[in-house]
Design a protein around this motif. Structure first.
Motif, PDB file in Angstrom:
ATOM      1  N   LYS A  12      37.054  30.659  43.698  1.00 33.20           N
ATOM      2  CA  LYS A  12      36.006  31.200  44.574  1.00 33.20           C
ATOM      3  C   LYS A  12      34.678  30.549  44.181  1.00 33.20           C
ATOM      4  O   LYS A  12      34.357  30.456  43.002  1.00 33.20           O
ATOM      5  CB  LYS A  12      35.875  32.716  44.415  1.00 33.20           C
ATOM      6  CG  LYS A  12      37.144  33.482  44.661  1.00 33.20           C
ATOM      7  CD  LYS A  12      37.175  33.978  46.063  1.00 33.20           C
ATOM      8  CE  LYS A  12      38.402  34.868  46.237  1.00 33.20           C
ATOM      9  NZ  LYS A  12      38.905  34.812  47.578  1.00 33.20           N
ATOM     10  N   TYR A  16      29.710  36.307  41.014  1.00 32.84           N
ATOM     11  CA  TYR A  16      29.894  37.622  41.621  1.00 32.84           C
ATOM     12  C   TYR A  16      29.404  38.714  40.684  1.00 32.84           C
ATOM     13  O   TYR A  16      29.518  38.596  39.472  1.00 32.84           O
ATOM     14  CB  TYR A  16      31.382  37.849  41.944  1.00 32.84           C
ATOM     15  CG  TYR A  16      31.873  36.909  43.008  1.00 32.84           C
ATOM     16  CD1 TYR A  16      31.911  37.290  44.338  1.00 32.84           C
ATOM     17  CD2 TYR A  16      32.268  35.623  42.687  1.00 32.84           C
ATOM     18  CE1 TYR A  16      32.324  36.419  45.327  1.00 32.84           C
ATOM     19  CE2 TYR A  16      32.687  34.736  43.672  1.00 32.84           C
ATOM     20  CZ  TYR A  16      32.712  35.145  44.984  1.00 32.84           C
ATOM     21  OH  TYR A  16      33.113  34.274  45.963  1.00 32.84           O
ATOM     22  N   SER A  30      29.289  38.850  46.109  1.00 30.92           N
ATOM     23  CA  SER A  30      28.836  37.478  45.926  1.00 30.92           C
ATOM     24  C   SER A  30      27.324  37.430  45.736  1.00 30.92           C
ATOM     25  O   SER A  30      26.576  38.087  46.464  1.00 30.92           O
ATOM     26  CB  SER A  30      29.225  36.637  47.143  1.00 30.92           C
ATOM     27  OG  SER A  30      28.623  35.363  47.061  1.00 30.92           O
ATOM     28  N   ILE A  37      34.099  41.395  48.006  1.00 33.35           N
ATOM     29  CA  ILE A  37      35.508  41.011  48.044  1.00 33.35           C
ATOM     30  C   ILE A  37      36.275  41.878  47.059  1.00 33.35           C
ATOM     31  O   ILE A  37      35.703  42.407  46.105  1.00 33.35           O
ATOM     32  CB  ILE A  37      35.713  39.517  47.684  1.00 33.35           C
ATOM     33  CG1 ILE A  37      35.226  39.217  46.257  1.00 33.35           C
ATOM     34  CG2 ILE A  37      35.029  38.615  48.690  1.00 33.35           C
ATOM     35  CD1 ILE A  37      35.663  37.878  45.731  1.00 33.35           C
ATOM     36  N   SER A  43      44.115  37.526  39.335  1.00 34.33           N
ATOM     37  CA  SER A  43      43.123  36.455  39.481  1.00 34.33           C
ATOM     38  C   SER A  43      42.547  36.071  38.124  1.00 34.33           C
ATOM     39  O   SER A  43      42.410  36.907  37.234  1.00 34.33           O
ATOM     40  CB  SER A  43      41.984  36.909  40.392  1.00 34.33           C
ATOM     41  OG  SER A  43      42.463  37.181  41.677  1.00 34.33           O
TER      42      SER A  43
END
Length: 140
Positions: A12, A16, A30, A37, A43
């Motif tokens: 990404k 963030y 973000s 998100i 992740s």
């Protein structure tokens, strides 16, 4: 400087802000466009407060590197991460003369400068703020 809740998420773009933890992951916002998100536990996520830069005498926290950049630039923006590698390495050597040139690559320097400029634009870095954050940690 408060980078305690700032995340870098693999795959990404940008950084963030951690907003909320859930059972299956967390919600992040973000810093670029403010969109929220959801990110699953699978992740690859890094907290900026946990990242360090290798030096010949050990490791230096990323927050300390940001503080040194802020000192050099008087709380202003750093050079662009899109400069050529030789210029980036020379700039980084001014900030952190002891950095391990064998283990810190040009891509790492680009990431650090890009992150610094993102955080600086949001007013999240300064040349004198980390000292209070470190004191709070040791008191806990």
């Amino acid at each position: 400087m408060s980078i305690e809740r700032i995340l870098a998420i693999s795959g990404k773009p940008g950084l963030y802000d951690l907003k909320l933890q859930t059972r299956t992951g967390f919600v992040a916002e973000s810093l670029i466009d403010g969109k929220k998100i959801t990110v699953g536990m699978r992740s690859n996520v890094s907290l900026l407060s946990e990242i360090s830069i290798y030096t010949n005498s050990g490791e230096v926290r990323l927050s300390e590197v940001f503080r040194k950049i802020a000192e050099k630039e008087n709380n202003g923006a750093a050079i662009s991460h899109k400069e050529d590698n030789a210029k980036l390495e020379a700039y980084f050597a001014e900030i952190l003369p002891d950095y391990d040139q064998d283990r810190v690559y040009a891509s790492d320097i680009k990431k650090v400068l890009n992150w610094y400029n993102m955080l600086q634009a949001k007013g999240m870095v300064s040349k004198d703020a980390p000292a209070t954050a470190e004191v709070e940690k040791t008191e806990e």
